[in-house]
Write an enzyme that holds these catalytic residues in place. Structure first.
Site, PDB file in Angstrom:
ATOM      1  N   ASN A 387       0.820  -1.220   0.000  1.00 48.72           N
ATOM      2  CA  ASN A 387       0.000   0.000   0.000  1.00 48.72           C
ATOM      3  C   ASN A 387       0.856   1.274   0.000  1.00 48.72           C
ATOM      4  O   ASN A 387       0.749   2.125   0.883  1.00 48.72           O
ATOM      5  CB  ASN A 387      -0.945   0.019   1.211  1.00 48.72           C
ATOM      6  CG  ASN A 387      -2.075  -0.989   1.064  1.00 48.72           C
ATOM      7  OD1 ASN A 387      -2.165  -1.669   0.045  1.00 48.72           O
ATOM      8  ND2 ASN A 387      -2.939  -1.072   2.052  1.00 48.72           N
ATOM      9  N   LEU A 388       1.702   1.379  -1.007  1.00 49.72           N
ATOM     10  CA  LEU A 388       2.594   2.543  -1.085  1.00 49.72           C
ATOM     11  C   LEU A 388       2.519   3.193  -2.461  1.00 49.72           C
ATOM     12  O   LEU A 388       2.329   2.506  -3.473  1.00 49.72           O
ATOM     13  CB  LEU A 388       4.049   2.117  -0.863  1.00 49.72           C
ATOM     14  CG  LEU A 388       4.420   1.456   0.454  1.00 49.72           C
ATOM     15  CD1 LEU A 388       5.847   0.901   0.379  1.00 49.72           C
ATOM     16  CD2 LEU A 388       4.300   2.451   1.605  1.00 49.72           C
ATOM     17  N   PHE A 458       3.603   1.954  -7.790  1.00 47.25           N
ATOM     18  CA  PHE A 458       2.499   1.657  -6.865  1.00 47.25           C
ATOM     19  C   PHE A 458       2.750   0.269  -6.294  1.00 47.25           C
ATOM     20  O   PHE A 458       2.953  -0.682  -7.053  1.00 47.25           O
ATOM     21  CB  PHE A 458       1.153   1.646  -7.609  1.00 47.25           C
ATOM     22  CG  PHE A 458       0.497   2.996  -7.774  1.00 47.25           C
ATOM     23  CD1 PHE A 458       1.244   4.143  -7.994  1.00 47.25           C
ATOM     24  CD2 PHE A 458      -0.891   3.110  -7.707  1.00 47.25           C
ATOM     25  CE1 PHE A 458       0.636   5.390  -8.152  1.00 47.25           C
ATOM     26  CE2 PHE A 458      -1.514   4.343  -7.867  1.00 47.25           C
ATOM     27  CZ  PHE A 458      -0.766   5.488  -8.089  1.00 47.25           C
ATOM     28  N   GLU A 459       2.750   0.172  -4.985  1.00 48.58           N
ATOM     29  CA  GLU A 459       2.850  -1.145  -4.337  1.00 48.58           C
ATOM     30  C   GLU A 459       1.443  -1.480  -3.850  1.00 48.58           C
ATOM     31  O   GLU A 459       0.979  -0.972  -2.825  1.00 48.58           O
ATOM     32  CB  GLU A 459       3.827  -1.104  -3.155  1.00 48.58           C
ATOM     33  CG  GLU A 459       5.276  -0.828  -3.546  1.00 48.58           C
ATOM     34  CD  GLU A 459       5.994  -2.019  -4.170  1.00 48.58           C
ATOM     35  OE1 GLU A 459       5.398  -3.111  -4.287  1.00 48.58           O
ATOM     36  OE2 GLU A 459       7.163  -1.844  -4.546  1.00 48.58           O
ATOM     37  N   ILE A 460       0.772  -2.329  -4.600  1.00 48.87           N
ATOM     38  CA  ILE A 460      -0.667  -2.563  -4.411  1.00 48.87           C
ATOM     39  C   ILE A 460      -0.930  -3.652  -3.374  1.00 48.87           C
ATOM     40  O   ILE A 460      -0.345  -4.742  -3.452  1.00 48.87           O
ATOM     41  CB  ILE A 460      -1.301  -2.961  -5.759  1.00 48.87           C
ATOM     42  CG1 ILE A 460      -1.202  -1.784  -6.743  1.00 48.87           C
ATOM     43  CG2 ILE A 460      -2.739  -3.427  -5.589  1.00 48.87           C
ATOM     44  CD1 ILE A 460      -1.429  -2.167  -8.179  1.00 48.87           C
TER      45      ILE A 460
END
Ligand code: 0X9
Ligand code: ZN
Length: 598
Positions: A387-388, A458-460
């Site tokens: 989440n990043l 994006f770190e999903i």
């Protein structure tokens, strides 16, 4: 390409011995961080399952020391811990020997995968359609991506163009893409491009799904949703959901094999299924490079078992781009030890092997050529997880680079502000890439510094590389207080940025219909210790009205020391009529006189 070689069931028996040789088999592990071997019956070898462990790193120095062990670090961490994937007993021992304390968060990643896969089957049965734009209820395979991209173009041929990037991968696959925008089949008329990418890392399945769903969403919403319709008139979107098709195919199909295990507790193959599952490549990260500089017969990657347990040979595509290539946070080859990158001890076996040279891999060459051949004013590279929203540069600004502290990206304030707007819709943390660990040679290290177009990673997702599919739905449409926003809205904000001329340059003027304008720039992209020749080049064909309006990136690269200019050429019927230099800045609108081009 050489013909595809397929793995046959008969070959499976040899996997166990290979796994043994690779040090994958171990005595059963017990609790986290405790020496399992003492309590185990060493005469009964068992498979070492990949684990996710949370390693205590109270100081930044600890984090740097951990990184030097060459283990497979996730992007998940906090001020005093980093999550790490342990792929083998050897890796676990390395961590212990270095004196790190750790807790096991996911003791058996394969079991977890099997459970997720079983859950996915139930989810799909109970939800024939989901809230995703495509309505999909399960992870796509490589072939599904290809078919779905082609279907989008078939559905709306005037809005979508399907194409493949030029270079085949080592295993003979192609990178498939769609370009979306009004009048997509017409010659380029000066619209800026948003490039959205997925699956640089093989195991990060949601990163491909969200890229594909965004493309699907745009196509379905065009003509219905006024905001999307307007955006697709002003800008183009190029989506490449699977940048690493070789690796993803292995990860996805090995991950699929675990389904059988989960569904059938009595293994019909008398245990060999478990053997297959463990050294399988469900958690593969890198591409299928076996030997630097040498191509290989198609299908070799699967046969070679080059990534036992998901780790092993291969180039980390997100360290292979030219920008700062060869610097901290990436492993080099065994021969050329780089004092800035002590991960070199493991060379090509390291999780972050940068490859033999900048852009040595066909996958990164393809992405470079795509981005450089148009005015790419925005780029998102999707990954999982944590989440990043990460922005360049990838190394701590205090790091010495050519004798001076690296400092922040030139556009830090604007990069941060746009990151914050996107993070407000998906609930992620907006931070610098380096805040957890340094990286160099990532997609945006190159794309931002070479083109000036903003770029983000994006770190999903919160927890794992390929979580239960229902999480993919939530990540796209948003959940809880982000319901109705999520990454859908974040990607739309990114597209708005791509189209918003307040952030880019505009070149306008008049010229006879059919005139071809070309903007080029040759420069050298700095790697960590040297530089490589690099270039951008894009064209515009003047339309029937005889006017043009070209949205472009600034002519000066963020990394350049002094001002730089584009070379503009004007031609008709293949004949160059005029050439000159143009300087343009963010937010500037310039009318071109184009003398000699009338
Ligand atoms: O390490 C990577 O390539 C990315 N994380 S992942 O877990 N998906 O592999 C992060 C790249 C940018 N991040 C940092 N500079 N830390
Ligand atoms: Zn990744």
């Amino acid at each position: 390409m050489l013909p595809t070689v397929r793995l046959r069931a008969a070959a499976l028996g040899s996997l166990a011995s290979l796994a043994l040789a690779a040090g994958l088999l171990s005595a059963p592990s017990t609790a986290a961080g405790t020496p399992a071997d003492a309590s185990a019956d060493a005469s009964v070898p068992s498979i070492f399952s990949p684990q996710v462990v949370t390693v205590d790193t109270p100081t930044r120095a600890d984090r740097a020391r951990l990184q030097r062990l060459g283990l497979d670090l996730t992007e998940h961490g906090g001020h005093d811990y980093v999550e790490v994937i342990l792929h083998s007993r050897l890796e676990r021992d390395r961590l212990r020997r270095a004196g790190f304390r750790y807790d096991v968060r996911i003791p058996d990643l394969l079991q977890r995968s099997a459970r997720n896969n079983a859950r996915n089957i139930v989810f799909a049965a109970e939800n024939p359609r989901t809230a995703l734009p495509s309505g999909r209820n399960s992870y796509r395979t490589l072939r599904d991506y290809e078919a779905d991209l082609k279907a989008l173009a078939k559905q709306r041929p005037r809005l979508v163009r399907h194409f493949t990037l030029k270079r085949p991968t080592l295993d003979g696959n192609r990178l498939h893409a769609v370009e979306i925008g009004q009048g997509v089949k017409q010659p380029p008329r000066g619209k800026p491009t948003f490039v959205i990418l997925g699956l640089h890392h093989a195991r990060e399945w949601p990163s491909g799904e969200l890229t594909m769903e965004f493309a699907t969403d745009l196509v379905k919403s065009y003509g219905k949703d006024p905001r999307i319709t307007r955006l697709l008139r002003r800008a183009r979107v190029v989506a490449v959901p699977v940048v690493n098709p070789d690796g993803f195919d292995l990860s996805r199909t090995d991950g699929g094999l675990l389904d059988l295990q989960a569904l059938n507790p009595i293994d019909p193959l008398g245990g060999s299924l478990a053997v297959l599952a463990t050294p399988g490549q469900a958690y593969k990260r890198k591409n299928c490079r076996l030997v630097d500089g040498v191509d290989q017969p198609d299908g070799t990657c699967r046969l070679s078992l080059a990534s036992p347990g998901g780790n092993g040979l291969g180039v980390d595509l997100n360290r292979n781009y030219g920008g700062f290539w060869g610097g901290p946070g990436a492993a080099g080859d065994l021969g050329a030890v780089n004092p800035d990158s002590p991960l070199d001890v493991l060379g090509p076996l390291s999780a972050t092997y940068r490859g033999a040279a900048p852009f040595s891999e066909p996958e990164t060459q393809n992405v470079r050529d795509l981005i450089a051949s148009r005015q790419t004013t925005m780029m998102i590279s999707n990954h999982t997880f944590s989440n990043l929203i990460l922005r360049p540069n990838g190394v701590n600004p205090k790091t010495l680079y050519r004798g001076k502290p690296m400092g922040n990206a030139r556009d830090e304030a604007a990069l941060k502000a746009l990151g914050a707007r996107m993070a407000a819709t998906n609930g992620y943390t907006n931070q610098h890439g380096w805040e957890l660990y340094d990286t160099t040679g990532t997609t945006e290290d190159w794309s931002y510094n070479a083109t000036g177009g903003f770029g983000y990673t994006f770190e999903i997702g919160a927890e794992e590389f390929h979580p239960p599919f229902e999480k993919v739905v939530e990540e796209y449409v948003g959940a809880g207080k982000h319901a109705g926003k999520g990454n859908r809205e974040a990607f739309l904000i990114a597209l708005e940025h791509a189209a918003d001329t307040r952030h880019h340059g505009v070149l306008k003027g008049t010229a006879p219909r059919g005139t071809v304008l070309r903007l080029t720039k040759k420069f050298r992209t700095p790697t960590w210790t040297s530089s490589i020749p690099d270039a951008v080049s894009s064209t515009l064909r003047v339309g029937p009205k005889g006017t043009f309006r070209w949205v472009v990136n600034p002519s000066t690269r963020p990394i350049a020391e002094g001002p730089e200019r584009y070379t503009l050429t004007c031609s008709r019927g293949g004949k160059v009529l005029a050439a000159g230099k143009v300087r343009i800045e963010r937010g500037q609108v310039k009318t071109l006189p184009l003398r000699g081009c009338r």
